[in-house]
Design a protein around this motif. Structure first.
Motif, PDB file in Angstrom:
ATOM      1  N   THR A 185      52.691 132.126  36.912  1.00 29.13           N
ATOM      2  CA  THR A 185      53.095 130.745  37.154  1.00 29.13           C
ATOM      3  C   THR A 185      53.280 130.579  38.661  1.00 29.13           C
ATOM      4  N   PHE A 186      53.217 129.350  39.115  1.00 28.36           N
ATOM      5  CA  PHE A 186      53.308 129.066  40.545  1.00 28.36           C
ATOM      6  C   PHE A 186      54.648 128.449  40.896  1.00 28.36           C
ATOM      7  N   VAL A 187      55.108 128.738  42.104  1.00 31.36           N
ATOM      8  CA  VAL A 187      56.364 128.210  42.607  1.00 31.36           C
ATOM      9  C   VAL A 187      56.049 127.201  43.704  1.00 31.36           C
ATOM     10  N   GLY A 188      56.707 126.058  43.672  1.00 32.55           N
ATOM     11  CA  GLY A 188      56.574 125.066  44.734  1.00 32.55           C
ATOM     12  C   GLY A 188      55.193 124.447  44.821  1.00 32.55           C
ATOM     13  N   ASP A 189      54.699 124.316  46.055  1.00 36.01           N
ATOM     14  CA  ASP A 189      53.414 123.658  46.321  1.00 36.01           C
ATOM     15  C   ASP A 189      52.208 124.575  46.180  1.00 36.01           C
ATOM     16  N   LEU A 190      52.397 125.801  45.762  1.00 39.33           N
ATOM     17  CA  LEU A 190      51.296 126.758  45.726  1.00 39.33           C
ATOM     18  C   LEU A 190      50.097 126.309  44.896  1.00 39.33           C
ATOM     19  N   PRO A 191      50.247 125.629  43.758  1.00 39.61           N
ATOM     20  CA  PRO A 191      49.070 125.280  42.958  1.00 39.61           C
ATOM     21  C   PRO A 191      47.986 124.524  43.727  1.00 39.61           C
ATOM     22  N   ARG A 192      48.382 123.734  44.717  1.00 38.64           N
ATOM     23  CA  ARG A 192      47.392 122.991  45.514  1.00 38.64           C
ATOM     24  C   ARG A 192      46.608 123.895  46.456  1.00 38.64           C
ATOM     25  N   ARG A 193      47.049 125.142  46.607  1.00 39.35           N
ATOM     26  CA  ARG A 193      46.450 126.069  47.566  1.00 39.35           C
ATOM     27  C   ARG A 193      45.771 127.261  46.887  1.00 39.35           C
ATOM     28  N   VAL A 194      45.481 127.141  45.604  1.00 38.69           N
ATOM     29  CA  VAL A 194      44.965 128.264  44.820  1.00 38.69           C
ATOM     30  C   VAL A 194      43.653 127.894  44.131  1.00 38.69           C
ATOM     31  N   LEU A 195      42.718 128.836  44.150  1.00 35.81           N
ATOM     32  CA  LEU A 195      41.509 128.750  43.338  1.00 35.81           C
ATOM     33  C   LEU A 195      41.720 129.714  42.172  1.00 35.81           C
ATOM     34  N   PRO A 196      42.065 129.199  40.983  1.00 37.65           N
ATOM     35  CA  PRO A 196      42.373 130.096  39.867  1.00 37.65           C
ATOM     36  C   PRO A 196      41.122 130.558  39.117  1.00 37.65           C
ATOM     37  N   ILE A 197      41.123 131.823  38.750  1.00 36.67           N
ATOM     38  CA  ILE A 197      40.090 132.409  37.898  1.00 36.67           C
ATOM     39  C   ILE A 197      40.842 133.030  36.726  1.00 36.67           C
ATOM     40  N   ARG A 198      40.560 132.573  35.534  1.00 37.74           N
ATOM     41  CA  ARG A 198      41.291 133.041  34.349  1.00 37.74           C
ATOM     42  C   ARG A 198      40.393 133.954  33.522  1.00 37.74           C
ATOM     43  N   LEU A 199      40.841 135.168  33.276  1.00 36.24           N
ATOM     44  CA  LEU A 199      40.131 136.106  32.408  1.00 36.24           C
ATOM     45  C   LEU A 199      40.862 136.161  31.075  1.00 36.24           C
ATOM     46  N   GLN A 200      40.137 135.907  29.999  1.00 31.36           N
ATOM     47  CA  GLN A 200      40.705 135.908  28.654  1.00 31.36           C
ATOM     48  C   GLN A 200      40.077 137.042  27.857  1.00 31.36           C
ATOM     49  N   SER A 201      40.885 137.848  27.247  1.00 35.68           N
ATOM     50  CA  SER A 201      40.383 138.885  26.360  1.00 35.68           C
ATOM     51  C   SER A 201      40.995 138.691  24.983  1.00 35.68           C
ATOM     52  N   GLN A 202      40.158 138.832  23.969  1.00 33.14           N
ATOM     53  CA  GLN A 202      40.633 138.762  22.589  1.00 33.14           C
ATOM     54  C   GLN A 202      41.081 140.132  22.089  1.00 33.14           C
ATOM     55  N   LEU A 203      40.832 141.173  22.908  1.00 29.54           N
ATOM     56  CA  LEU A 203      41.175 142.538  22.517  1.00 29.54           C
ATOM     57  C   LEU A 203      42.616 142.865  22.872  1.00 29.54           C
ATOM     58  N   GLU A 204      43.237 143.674  22.048  1.00 30.56           N
ATOM     59  CA  GLU A 204      44.604 144.107  22.324  1.00 30.56           C
ATOM     60  C   GLU A 204      44.636 145.112  23.472  1.00 30.56           C
ATOM     61  N   ARG A 205      43.616 145.953  23.567  1.00 31.25           N
ATOM     62  CA  ARG A 205      43.503 146.958  24.640  1.00 31.25           C
ATOM     63  C   ARG A 205      42.119 146.845  25.285  1.00 31.25           C
ATOM     64  N   PRO A 206      41.903 145.845  26.097  1.00 31.61           N
ATOM     65  CA  PRO A 206      40.569 145.648  26.675  1.00 31.61           C
ATOM     66  C   PRO A 206      40.115 146.796  27.578  1.00 31.61           C
ATOM     67  N   GLU A 207      41.051 147.583  28.108  1.00 25.67           N
ATOM     68  CA  GLU A 207      40.681 148.701  28.972  1.00 25.67           C
ATOM     69  C   GLU A 207      39.929 149.794  28.205  1.00 25.67           C
ATOM     70  N   GLU A 208      39.936 149.743  26.883  1.00 23.83           N
ATOM     71  CA  GLU A 208      39.244 150.738  26.065  1.00 23.83           C
ATOM     72  C   GLU A 208      37.813 150.313  25.702  1.00 23.83           C
ATOM     73  N   ARG A 209      37.361 149.186  26.215  1.00 25.18           N
ATOM     74  CA  ARG A 209      35.996 148.733  25.932  1.00 25.18           C
ATOM     75  C   ARG A 209      34.981 149.762  26.415  1.00 25.18           C
ATOM     76  N   GLN A 210      33.809 149.757  25.782  1.00 21.04           N
ATOM     77  CA  GLN A 210      32.726 150.672  26.163  1.00 21.04           C
ATOM     78  C   GLN A 210      31.399 149.948  26.057  1.00 21.04           C
ATOM     79  N   GLY A 211      30.335 150.646  26.468  1.00 23.25           N
ATOM     80  CA  GLY A 211      28.995 150.092  26.328  1.00 23.25           C
ATOM     81  C   GLY A 211      28.583 149.167  27.456  1.00 23.25           C
ATOM     82  N   PHE A 212      29.155 149.346  28.628  1.00 18.39           N
ATOM     83  CA  PHE A 212      28.803 148.496  29.763  1.00 18.39           C
ATOM     84  C   PHE A 212      27.439 148.889  30.329  1.00 18.39           C
ATOM     85  N   ARG A 213      26.719 147.947  30.881  1.00 22.02           N
ATOM     86  CA  ARG A 213      25.440 148.216  31.529  1.00 22.02           C
ATOM     87  C   ARG A 213      25.624 149.194  32.684  1.00 22.02           C
ATOM     88  N   HIS A 214      26.719 149.031  33.435  1.00 18.79           N
ATOM     89  CA  HIS A 214      27.047 149.909  34.562  1.00 18.79           C
ATOM     90  C   HIS A 214      28.437 150.482  34.299  1.00 18.79           C
TER      91      HIS A 214
END
Length: 162
Positions: A124-153
């Motif tokens: 969450t943002f405090v004060g005027d910060l939201p006007r100064r931010v470019l937000p990128i939101r990553l959403q995962s449906q997995l409970e432990r996304p760090e355990e994913r496998q099968g990446f191209r790289h």
């Protein structure tokens, strides 16, 4: 794309740039890797990481030290819950930084060309910060996304550096 191009174009224009915030809904969804990839592509180097300081006074000191060091990019990693301070707001809207140098009876006036990144979960943002931010939101449906496998790289950072 903006996270990669901003450091490349930073000196091509005059003016401030927004903080690029990558935040996710759960730990391990790839926030740090996303920022590291973008910065390594742009600069050829790993992104310098720091934790956000507590309180505006500490934020001011950190910004002064980073500006004096001439850091081109900085990652405020693992922001705990909320982000914002008057010093950070000033740094994100200005192109010069003036502050007292610690341990010295003098003022530093230096250019402030830092490209700021931040990562964290459900921030969450405090004060005027939201006007100064470019937000990128990553959403995962997995409970432990760090355990994913099968990446191209499987070792993305090694591939990016090559």
């Amino acid at each position: 794309l903006a996270g990669t191009l901003t450091p490349l174009a930073r000196f091509a224009f005059f003016g401030p740039v927004p903080l690029i915030l990558t935040h996710g809904n759960v730990p391990g969804c790839g926030k740090g890797l996303s920022v590291s990839t973008a910065v390594t592509i742009a600069t050829g180097q790993d992104v310098p990481r720091t934790v956000p300081p507590e309180g505006d006074e500490e934020f001011r000191k950190r910004i002064t030290a980073l500006a004096l060091a001439g850091e081109p990019v900085v990652l405020l990693d693992e922001v705990p819950g909320s982000l914002g301070s008057p010093a950070l707001n000033a740094a994100l809207t200005g192109t010069d930084w003036g502050d007292r140098i610690l341990g010295v009876s003098g003022i530093a006036n230096v250019p402030l060309n830092i490209v700021w990144y931040a990562t964290g979960n459900n921030i969450t943002f405090v004060g005027d910060l939201p006007r100064r931010v470019l937000p990128i939101r990553l959403q995962s449906q997995l409970e432990r996304p760090e355990e994913r496998q099968g990446f191209r790289h499987p070792n993305l950072m090694q591939w990016v550096r090559q």
